[in-house]
Design a protein around this motif. Structure first.
Motif, short mmCIF file in Angstrom:
data_model
loop_
_atom_site.label_atom_id
_atom_site.label_comp_id
_atom_site.label_asym_id
_atom_site.label_seq_id
_atom_site.Cartn_x
_atom_site.Cartn_y
_atom_site.Cartn_z
N PHE A 173 38.22 44.22 44.51
CA PHE A 173 38.35 42.93 43.82
C PHE A 173 38.31 43.15 42.30
O PHE A 173 39.17 42.64 41.56
CB PHE A 173 37.21 42.01 44.25
CG PHE A 173 37.13 40.71 43.50
CD1 PHE A 173 37.90 39.62 43.88
CD2 PHE A 173 36.27 40.57 42.41
CE1 PHE A 173 37.83 38.41 43.19
CE2 PHE A 173 36.20 39.37 41.72
CZ PHE A 173 36.97 38.30 42.10
N GLU A 174 37.33 43.90 41.84
CA GLU A 174 37.17 44.11 40.40
C GLU A 174 38.34 44.89 39.80
O GLU A 174 38.77 44.62 38.66
CB GLU A 174 35.84 44.82 40.12
CG GLU A 174 34.63 43.94 40.42
CD GLU A 174 33.31 44.65 40.22
OE1 GLU A 174 32.31 43.97 39.91
OE2 GLU A 174 33.27 45.89 40.40
N GLN A 175 38.88 45.84 40.57
CA GLN A 175 40.03 46.60 40.07
C GLN A 175 41.24 45.69 39.88
O GLN A 175 41.98 45.83 38.89
CB GLN A 175 40.35 47.74 41.04
CG GLN A 175 39.37 48.89 40.99
CD GLN A 175 39.65 49.94 42.04
OE1 GLN A 175 40.58 49.81 42.85
NE2 GLN A 175 38.83 50.99 42.05
N ALA A 176 41.46 44.76 40.82
CA ALA A 176 42.60 43.85 40.71
C ALA A 176 42.42 42.90 39.53
O ALA A 176 43.38 42.62 38.79
CB ALA A 176 42.77 43.06 42.01
N ILE A 177 41.21 42.40 39.34
CA ILE A 177 40.93 41.49 38.23
C ILE A 177 41.13 42.20 36.90
O ILE A 177 41.75 41.67 35.95
CB ILE A 177 39.49 40.94 38.34
CG1 ILE A 177 39.35 40.04 39.58
CG2 ILE A 177 39.10 40.18 37.08
CD1 ILE A 177 40.23 38.82 39.57
N GLU A 178 40.63 43.42 36.81
CA GLU A 178 40.77 44.20 35.58
C GLU A 178 42.23 44.51 35.30
O GLU A 178 42.69 44.40 34.16
CB GLU A 178 39.96 45.49 35.69
CG GLU A 178 40.00 46.34 34.42
CD GLU A 178 39.18 47.62 34.56
OE1 GLU A 178 39.25 48.45 33.63
OE2 GLU A 178 38.50 47.79 35.59
N ALA A 179 42.98 44.89 36.34
CA ALA A 179 44.39 45.21 36.16
C ALA A 179 45.19 44.00 35.67
O ALA A 179 46.19 44.14 34.97
CB ALA A 179 44.97 45.73 37.47
N ALA A 180 44.74 42.80 36.04
CA ALA A 180 45.42 41.58 35.62
C ALA A 180 44.99 41.12 34.23
O ALA A 180 45.51 40.13 33.71
CB ALA A 180 45.17 40.47 36.64
N GLY A 181 44.02 41.83 33.64
CA GLY A 181 43.54 41.45 32.32
C GLY A 181 42.70 40.20 32.32
O GLY A 181 42.60 39.49 31.31
N ILE A 182 42.07 39.89 33.46
CA ILE A 182 41.24 38.68 33.58
C ILE A 182 39.79 39.04 33.33
O ILE A 182 39.27 40.02 33.88
CB ILE A 182 41.40 38.05 34.98
CG1 ILE A 182 42.86 37.65 35.23
CG2 ILE A 182 40.46 36.87 35.16
CD1 ILE A 182 43.13 37.20 36.65
N GLU A 183 39.11 38.26 32.52
CA GLU A 183 37.68 38.44 32.28
C GLU A 183 36.93 37.30 32.96
O GLU A 183 37.12 36.13 32.62
CB GLU A 183 37.37 38.46 30.78
CG GLU A 183 37.94 39.68 30.06
CD GLU A 183 37.49 39.75 28.60
OE1 GLU A 183 36.60 38.96 28.24
OE2 GLU A 183 38.04 40.58 27.86
N LEU A 184 36.11 37.65 33.93
CA LEU A 184 35.36 36.64 34.68
C LEU A 184 33.87 36.76 34.37
O LEU A 184 33.34 37.87 34.27
CB LEU A 184 35.57 36.82 36.19
CG LEU A 184 36.94 36.46 36.76
CD1 LEU A 184 36.97 36.77 38.25
CD2 LEU A 184 37.26 34.99 36.51
N PRO A 185 33.17 35.63 34.24
CA PRO A 185 31.71 35.69 34.09
C PRO A 185 31.07 36.30 35.34
O PRO A 185 31.62 36.22 36.45
CB PRO A 185 31.31 34.22 33.94
CG PRO A 185 32.57 33.50 33.57
CD PRO A 185 33.69 34.26 34.19
N ARG A 186 29.90 36.90 35.15
CA ARG A 186 29.19 37.53 36.26
C ARG A 186 28.89 36.53 37.38
O ARG A 186 28.87 36.90 38.54
CB ARG A 186 27.88 38.15 35.74
CG ARG A 186 26.95 38.69 36.82
CD ARG A 186 27.61 39.81 37.61
NE ARG A 186 26.77 40.26 38.71
CZ ARG A 186 26.77 39.72 39.93
NH1 ARG A 186 27.54 38.65 40.18
NH2 ARG A 186 26.01 40.19 40.89
#
Length: 352
Positions: free
Chosen positions: A215-228
């Motif tokens: 999940f985190e790899q996909a979010i990072e690859a998309a350039g999305i910053e999500l709160p914890r």
């Protein structure tokens, strides 16, 4: 009449073929017949085929108690687990039973408490008492190297099921959880979602860690910053899915999509959304993991990652029932299985 029935019964018993009959007709020793029955590798193919042909022609059925005594093992395959998801355990049992169909092997199931300080001693006593032919270890206890070493110490063959490389191929069936979840999360991104939350599995499960990493790899690859706080912990249960979903949907702004690390929790997300008057997928997209029966039965049908748990369990059992010293059958069974995304009606682009 009673005497005649008794005589007939005695004659039938006398006519039942024995291992001596097989040895005599095949022109080999009893020991050679025993080796054929127990699938020993210490025979050439010609001898094996000749003995097997005589066994088939006579209809000879080996005595399972005698075989178990000779091997110092019962024809039992054990399933040892501490898994809160009943459907997972049922699916594993189905895969094992498919593999054992038509064999002399039976399945015994032993739940344990991984948090108990006595777990290892309980398993030791169980293995010594049952004299199992082999065991399949389910996550998360399959990730315990000490438990695998215990099986080795007691001479009980084992296979570990997992979400990553836990052991050598002989002792392992694993899936690509991280890559599969990365694909599922990327699917949400491709639909236009940016506020994507995760309900992860319980701590101590390697599957939970692997799925979170994907999940985190996909979010990072998309350039999305999500709160914890867009990541909530669940317990692989329906109720924990409801609780985690309510925490996430109370956030400001709430997520437009939630990936839940198994179908039970994803169903809890759908339930929590419905209770709030939110429509899935119009107001909230949901993806699960497993592709259990619940995924297709809830409304809307759940987009999910299909975990090939039944084929994995079947392969694990087939690895176990190869004969002692003969690893060719185990080597032929796959150790790595690919999960895949099943697209149903619970995902849609977010409302602008």
């Amino acid at each position: 009449m009673a005497e005649q029935d008794k005589a007939s019964s005695t004659a039938k018993r006398a006519a039942k073929p024995t291992i001596n009959d097989v040895a005599r007709l095949a022109g080999v020793s009893k020991k050679t017949v025993s080796r054929v029955i127990n699938r020993s590798t210490l025979l050439n193919s010609e001898t094996r085929e000749r003995v097997e042909q005589v066994i088939a022609e006579l209809g000879y059925v080996p005595n399972p108690q005698a075989r178990a005594l000779a091997l110092r093992r019962n024809f039992l395959i054990g399933l040892i687990h501490d898994n809160p998801n009943a459907q997972t355990v049922l699916n594993v049992q189905q895969g094992i039973l498919e593999a054992l169909q038509g064999t002399e092997f039976e399945l015994v199931v032993r739940p344990v408490d991984r948090r108990s300080p006595l777990m290892l001693e309980d398993v030791r006593a169980f293995l010594n008492r049952q004299r199992l032919f082999g065991v399949l270890l389910l996550p998360p206890i399959s990730e315990n190297d000490v438990l695998a070493n215990l099986c080795d110490e007691l001479g009980c063959r084992y296979v570990r099921m997992g979400s990553a490389q836990l052991d050598d191929p002989e002792h392992l069936v694993a899936s690509n959880d991280r890559e599969a979840v990365r694909e599922a999360t990327t699917y949400l991104v491709d639909q236009g979602h940016r506020l994507i939350a995760l309900i992860e599995g319980p701590r101590g499960f390697r599957s939970a860690a692997e799925r979170r990493a994907g999940f985190e790899q996909a979010i990072e690859a998309a350039g999305i910053e999500l709160p914890r706080n867009y990541i909530a912990e669940g317990n692989y249960t329906f109720e924990s899915g409801i609780e985690a979903a309510n925490r996430l949907l109370d956030l400001g702004p709430p997520p437009t999509a939630i990936f839940a690390s198994n179908d039970e929790m994803a169903a809890g997300v759908v339930h929590a959304a419905n209770q709030r008057g939110l429509s899935v997928p119009e107001n909230l997209s949901v993806i699960g993991f497993d592709d259990t029966a619940i995924a297709a039965h809830i409304w809307p049908p759940l987009t999910t990652v299909r975990w090939p748990i039944i084929p994995m369990a079947r392969s694990a059992a087939l690895k176990l029932v190869g004969s002692p010293g003969d690893r060719t059958k185990a080597a032929a069974e796959p150790s790595f299985f690919l999960s895949s995304l099943v697209r149903r009606a619970s995902v849609a682009p977010p409302r602008q």
